[in-house]
Design a protein around this motif. Structure first.
Motif, PDB file in Angstrom:
ATOM      1  N   LEU A  65       0.839  -1.207   0.000  1.00  0.00           N
ATOM      2  CA  LEU A  65       0.000   0.000   0.000  1.00  0.00           C
ATOM      3  C   LEU A  65       0.873   1.256   0.000  1.00  0.00           C
ATOM      4  CD1 LEU A  65      -2.762  -1.101   2.532  1.00  0.00           C
ATOM      5  CD2 LEU A  65      -3.009  -0.722   0.074  1.00  0.00           C
ATOM      6  N   GLY A  66       2.000   1.169   0.712  1.00  0.00           N
ATOM      7  CA  GLY A  66       2.889   2.323   0.804  1.00  0.00           C
ATOM      8  C   GLY A  66       3.544   2.660  -0.523  1.00  0.00           C
ATOM      9  N   SER A  67       3.563   1.721  -1.463  1.00  0.00           N
ATOM     10  CA  SER A  67       4.230   2.005  -2.732  1.00  0.00           C
ATOM     11  C   SER A  67       3.268   2.589  -3.768  1.00  0.00           C
ATOM     12  CB  SER A  67       4.907   0.738  -3.277  1.00  0.00           C
ATOM     13  OG  SER A  67       3.939  -0.221  -3.599  1.00  0.00           O
ATOM     14  N   VAL A  68       1.968   2.617  -3.450  1.00  0.00           N
ATOM     15  CA  VAL A  68       0.987   3.075  -4.450  1.00  0.00           C
ATOM     16  C   VAL A  68       1.181   4.555  -4.792  1.00  0.00           C
ATOM     17  CG1 VAL A  68      -1.459   3.509  -4.885  1.00  0.00           C
ATOM     18  CG2 VAL A  68      -0.743   1.349  -3.865  1.00  0.00           C
ATOM     19  N   ILE A  69       1.144   5.410  -3.767  1.00  0.00           N
ATOM     20  CA  ILE A  69       1.259   6.850  -4.023  1.00  0.00           C
ATOM     21  C   ILE A  69       2.597   7.205  -4.697  1.00  0.00           C
ATOM     22  CG2 ILE A  69       1.399   9.134  -2.929  1.00  0.00           C
ATOM     23  CD1 ILE A  69      -0.742   8.234  -0.989  1.00  0.00           C
ATOM     24  N   PRO A  70       3.730   6.686  -4.190  1.00  0.00           N
ATOM     25  CA  PRO A  70       4.990   6.994  -4.873  1.00  0.00           C
ATOM     26  C   PRO A  70       4.989   6.600  -6.343  1.00  0.00           C
ATOM     27  CG  PRO A  70       5.437   6.040  -2.749  1.00  0.00           C
ATOM     28  CD  PRO A  70       3.960   5.965  -2.940  1.00  0.00           C
ATOM     29  N   ILE A  71       4.407   5.439  -6.656  1.00  0.00           N
ATOM     30  CA  ILE A  71       4.390   5.002  -8.050  1.00  0.00           C
ATOM     31  C   ILE A  71       3.586   5.969  -8.899  1.00  0.00           C
ATOM     32  CG2 ILE A  71       3.409   3.250  -9.579  1.00  0.00           C
ATOM     33  CD1 ILE A  71       4.414   1.153  -7.647  1.00  0.00           C
ATOM     34  N   VAL A  72       2.406   6.340  -8.406  1.00  0.00           N
ATOM     35  CA  VAL A  72       1.555   7.257  -9.169  1.00  0.00           C
ATOM     36  C   VAL A  72       2.258   8.602  -9.339  1.00  0.00           C
ATOM     37  CG1 VAL A  72      -0.607   8.552  -9.140  1.00  0.00           C
ATOM     38  CG2 VAL A  72      -0.587   6.140  -8.476  1.00  0.00           C
ATOM     39  N   VAL A  73       2.768   9.154  -8.244  1.00  0.00           N
ATOM     40  CA  VAL A  73       3.384  10.480  -8.302  1.00  0.00           C
ATOM     41  C   VAL A  73       4.597  10.470  -9.229  1.00  0.00           C
ATOM     42  CG1 VAL A  73       4.665  12.206  -6.974  1.00  0.00           C
ATOM     43  CG2 VAL A  73       2.549  11.233  -6.059  1.00  0.00           C
ATOM     44  N   VAL A  74       5.491   9.502  -9.009  1.00  0.00           N
ATOM     45  CA  VAL A  74       6.711   9.436  -9.807  1.00  0.00           C
ATOM     46  C   VAL A  74       6.378   9.278 -11.294  1.00  0.00           C
ATOM     47  CG1 VAL A  74       8.647   7.918 -10.362  1.00  0.00           C
ATOM     48  CG2 VAL A  74       8.296   8.671  -8.013  1.00  0.00           C
ATOM     49  N   SER A  75       5.399   8.418 -11.593  1.00  0.00           N
ATOM     50  CA  SER A  75       5.050   8.173 -12.996  1.00  0.00           C
ATOM     51  C   SER A  75       4.476   9.424 -13.637  1.00  0.00           C
ATOM     52  CB  SER A  75       4.026   7.030 -13.101  1.00  0.00           C
ATOM     53  OG  SER A  75       4.554   5.865 -12.540  1.00  0.00           O
ATOM     54  N   VAL A  76       3.491  10.035 -12.977  1.00  0.00           N
ATOM     55  CA  VAL A  76       2.835  11.200 -13.565  1.00  0.00           C
ATOM     56  C   VAL A  76       3.841  12.334 -13.755  1.00  0.00           C
ATOM     57  CG1 VAL A  76       1.147  13.030 -13.127  1.00  0.00           C
ATOM     58  CG2 VAL A  76       0.533  10.634 -12.716  1.00  0.00           C
ATOM     59  N   VAL A  77       4.618  12.600 -12.705  1.00  0.00           N
ATOM     60  CA  VAL A  77       5.557  13.714 -12.784  1.00  0.00           C
ATOM     61  C   VAL A  77       6.594  13.469 -13.883  1.00  0.00           C
ATOM     62  CG1 VAL A  77       7.423  14.923 -11.591  1.00  0.00           C
ATOM     63  CG2 VAL A  77       5.265  14.482 -10.417  1.00  0.00           C
ATOM     64  N   TYR A  78       7.155  12.278 -13.933  1.00  0.00           N
ATOM     65  CA  TYR A  78       8.202  12.035 -14.927  1.00  0.00           C
ATOM     66  C   TYR A  78       7.635  12.041 -16.343  1.00  0.00           C
ATOM     67  CZ  TYR A  78      12.467  10.432 -17.086  1.00  0.00           C
ATOM     68  OH  TYR A  78      13.584  10.363 -17.863  1.00  0.00           O
ATOM     69  N   TYR A  79       6.430  11.466 -16.477  1.00  0.00           N
ATOM     70  CA  TYR A  79       5.799  11.440 -17.800  1.00  0.00           C
ATOM     71  C   TYR A  79       5.656  12.859 -18.344  1.00  0.00           C
ATOM     72  CZ  TYR A  79       2.467  10.311 -21.472  1.00  0.00           C
ATOM     73  OH  TYR A  79       1.849  10.172 -22.684  1.00  0.00           O
ATOM     74  N   ASN A  80       5.120  13.750 -17.500  1.00  0.00           N
ATOM     75  CA  ASN A  80       4.907  15.130 -17.941  1.00  0.00           C
ATOM     76  C   ASN A  80       6.219  15.871 -18.159  1.00  0.00           C
ATOM     77  OD1 ASN A  80       2.013  15.350 -18.111  1.00  0.00           O
ATOM     78  ND2 ASN A  80       2.022  15.010 -15.909  1.00  0.00           N
ATOM     79  N   LEU A  81       7.142  15.652 -17.243  1.00  0.00           N
ATOM     80  CA  LEU A  81       8.450  16.291 -17.355  1.00  0.00           C
ATOM     81  C   LEU A  81       9.113  15.884 -18.664  1.00  0.00           C
ATOM     82  CD1 LEU A  81      10.029  18.055 -15.253  1.00  0.00           C
ATOM     83  CD2 LEU A  81      11.423  16.025 -14.863  1.00  0.00           C
ATOM     84  N   TYR A  82       9.068  14.583 -18.936  1.00  0.00           N
ATOM     85  CA  TYR A  82       9.722  14.074 -20.123  1.00  0.00           C
ATOM     86  C   TYR A  82       9.120  14.698 -21.377  1.00  0.00           C
ATOM     87  CZ  TYR A  82      11.582  10.896 -23.602  1.00  0.00           C
ATOM     88  OH  TYR A  82      12.221  10.385 -24.686  1.00  0.00           O
ATOM     89  N   HIS A  83       7.771  14.707 -21.401  1.00  0.00           N
ATOM     90  CA  HIS A  83       7.141  15.192 -22.619  1.00  0.00           C
ATOM     91  C   HIS A  83       7.260  16.689 -22.801  1.00  0.00           C
ATOM     92  CE1 HIS A  83       5.724  11.495 -24.328  1.00  0.00           C
ATOM     93  NE2 HIS A  83       5.476  11.082 -23.090  1.00  0.00           N
ATOM     94  N   SER A  84       7.486  17.436 -21.712  1.00  0.00           N
ATOM     95  CA  SER A  84       7.683  18.871 -21.915  1.00  0.00           C
ATOM     96  C   SER A  84       9.159  19.203 -22.145  1.00  0.00           C
ATOM     97  CB  SER A  84       7.109  19.677 -20.741  1.00  0.00           C
ATOM     98  OG  SER A  84       7.919  19.486 -19.610  1.00  0.00           O
ATOM     99  N   LEU A  85      10.078  18.383 -21.616  1.00  0.00           N
ATOM    100  CA  LEU A  85      11.504  18.699 -21.759  1.00  0.00           C
ATOM    101  C   LEU A  85      12.151  18.051 -22.973  1.00  0.00           C
ATOM    102  CD1 LEU A  85      13.075  18.750 -18.181  1.00  0.00           C
ATOM    103  CD2 LEU A  85      12.524  20.661 -19.700  1.00  0.00           C
TER     104      LEU A  85
END
Ligand SMILES: Nc1ncnc2c1ncn2[C@@H]1O[C@H](COP(=O)(O)OP(=O)(O)O)[C@@H](O)[C@H]1O
Ligand SMILES: [Mg+2]
Lengths: 228, 298
Positions: free
Chosen positions: B231-251
């Protein structure tokens, strides 16, 4: 059933709570263990279910040599015994029924067998009508009866009790003693440490008196002593 | 173990999560915070590592070949030299660039004025050599220098060594930080779980008293630790994925053609997320295992 040979128990702090105890308790006996506070009664009891290991000497319970018993085999020993305490040791979040059934689940009994046997022992202790209640909704005497039910639910050969009436009023104590006598009549060996003079003097059984970690008196049908 | 008992253990582990509500919440939060840090760190480290690799792989040795008057002789000597270099240990690739190509590059970089040299090209033919392990570039360069008919062997002496030692230090610092983070996490989580277990000391004591084996007592706790880690890994996975996905596509479009390229989303996020789940499970299981161990010696 229970043998001790020259048992010495020295606690890490240096207190010698058992100092050369030799005793033999036979199948089906009912034994009181009496003595002043700090005499070593609880230690004597704890040595029987391997809560404590003897420093030297031999303890044998139901044919199991506790001195050579491996840690992994302690559950096997505990399943031959029932243990009852002054403070009941019930699980507060479980109902009366669940508290008793717990002891059978732990040893992986069949669910059908559990239902049948739990109701049987709750009937024996007179609590069949309160199975759904929580320990907090029961009187002290009733809680002790639940703990007795739990201790005998797996048909132990020996029932060990450390001041089971210590927290109860006299009338309730007599009810508890009736249950113990009934259990004893069915063939279970009972060893009970107690402070209750009236009970020991009225329901006459074997009396083992301990002082300073030594057996100072061992008498069939004896009285409580310590009149002075 | 009987299937019925296993089902009981699973049931108990779920019930226990609910019963110990706020401690469960505290444990899950501890895992969440740690894994979030680990995730962010892992992504930064992996990207830095890629940049470092790219920089390293860009390092090459420039071997200028001696000029001969006789064209045929030169051809023969060049071929001999190439063969000799290719035979050196640690050499990954040798690329030949004729002086005409060299001049063209210069014209491209510095302007047409240089085209007047096309008639009388003063440049040397060049071999570009890459070491199999970029860190041994200096060694390879030294070996090439000993061969005949090289005019000059250049590889950015000094700068390259500095770059390498800088990259090595940063890698080690990153590794130490990640290990330190993981260690802190384990400590934090095993402590939180220990508190939940202390609260249930009586329960364990009674189980042992009525003849429960150690594994019977332990399994529900370990399963509970497993759920907490998961359960503790759910939020980190979502946050890390969303943030990196957006970062990657804008950078990524802005960094196009640049040396600093980001690792692409697909393999990276799968790897990092798998790592987070694995670490979550491990610290959850390990934490409860260690904590419950203390109470089994009754
Ligand atoms: N775990 C222990 N560590 C150290 N000393 C103990 C421990 N348990 C009991 N004792 C000491 O051993 C003696 C006998 O205690 P106990 O067996 O509890 O006596 P009783 O039950 O007759 O009151 C006492 O002096 C007590 O302080
Ligand atoms: Mg006592």
């Amino acid at each position: 059933m229970i043998q001790m040979k020259n048992v010495i128990k020295k606690y890490p702090n240096g207190v010698v709570a058992a100092n050369g105890i030799t005793v033999n308790i036979k199948q089906g006996e009912f034994v009181y263990v009496v003595g002043p506070s700090g005499a070593g009664k609880s230690t004597f009891i704890k040595l029987m279910y391997r809560e404590e290991k003897p420093t030297s000497g031999e303890v044998t319970v139901s044919g199991i040599n506790l001195s050579t018993l491996k840690n992994g085999r302690v559950p096997h020993l505990r399943r031959q015994l029932g243990v009852v305490f002054q403070d009941f040791k019930l699980l507060p979040r479980l109902s009366v029924y669940e508290n008793v059934a717990f002891a059978m689940e732990v040893i992986e009994e069949q669910p059908k067998e559990i239902r049948k046997r739990v109701m049987e022992v709750l009937e024996l202790v007179g609590l069949k009508h309160k199975v759904r209640m929580l320990p907090s909704e029961l009187s002290g005497g009733e809680q002790q009866r639940v703990s007795i039910a739990r201790s005998i639910v797996n048909n132990p050969k020996v029932l060990i009790a450390d001041e089971p009436t210590g927290n109860l009023d006299p009338e309730t104590s007599w009810e508890i003693m009736e249950i113990f006598e009934e259990i004893n009549r069915q063939g279970t060996t009972i060893v009970m440490a107690t402070h209750n003079r009236e009970i020991v003097n009225t329901i006459r059984k074997r009396v083992i008196a301990i002082e300073g970690g030594m057996i100072v008196r061992d008498e069939y049908g004896g009285d409580y002593g310590y009149e002075g | 173990m009987k299937g019925r008992t296993l089902r009981r253990h699973f049931r108990e582990s779920f019930k226990s999560l609910g019963r110990n509500g706020w401690m469960t919440f505290a444990s899950i939060s501890a895992v969440t915070v740690t894994l979030l840090l680990v995730g962010v760190f892992a992504i930064i480290m992996m990207n830095l590592n890629k940049v470092a690799d790219d920089l390293e792989n860009d390092v090459e040795i420039r071997v200028m070949i001696e000029i001969f008057n006789d064209e045929a002789e030169m051809k023969a000597e060049e071929e001999k030299l190439i063969a000799q270099i290719e035979n050196l240990p640690d050499v990954a690739e040798v690329v030949y660039s004729a002086k005409e190509d060299e001049l063209e590059d210069l014209i491209h970089d510095f302007g047409d004025e240089l085209s007047l040299f096309e008639q009388n090209n003063p440049l040397h033919n060049v071999l570009y050599v890459k070491a199999a392990d970029p860190q041994s570039t200096a060694d390879v360069a030294a070996q090439i220098e000993k061969l005949d008919h090289t005019y000059k062997v250049l590889y950015g002496e000094g700068k390259v060594e500095k770059l390498f030692s800088f990259l090595n230090i940063s890698r080690n610092i990153g590794l130490v930080l990640i290990l330190g983070l993981l260690f802190t996490a384990m400590f934090l989580i095993s402590n939180t779980i220990r508190i939940t277990i202390i609260a249930r000391k009586d329960e364990i004591e009674i189980m042992k008293l009525v003849g429960a084996t150690n594994s019977f007592v332990r399994i529900p706790f370990v399963l509970e630790g497993m759920w907490i880690g998961l359960l503790g890994s759910v939020i980190p996975i979502v946050v890390v994925s969303v943030v990196y996905y957006n970062l990657y596509h804008s950078l990524a479009p802005r960094l196009e053609g640049n040396m600093l390229e980001l690792l692409s989303v697909t393999p990276l996020l799968y790897q990092v997320n798998a790592l987070l789940v694995l670490i979550g499970l491990l610290i959850g299981i390990w934490g409860s295992f260690m904590s419950v161990r203390k109470f089994l010696k009754i």
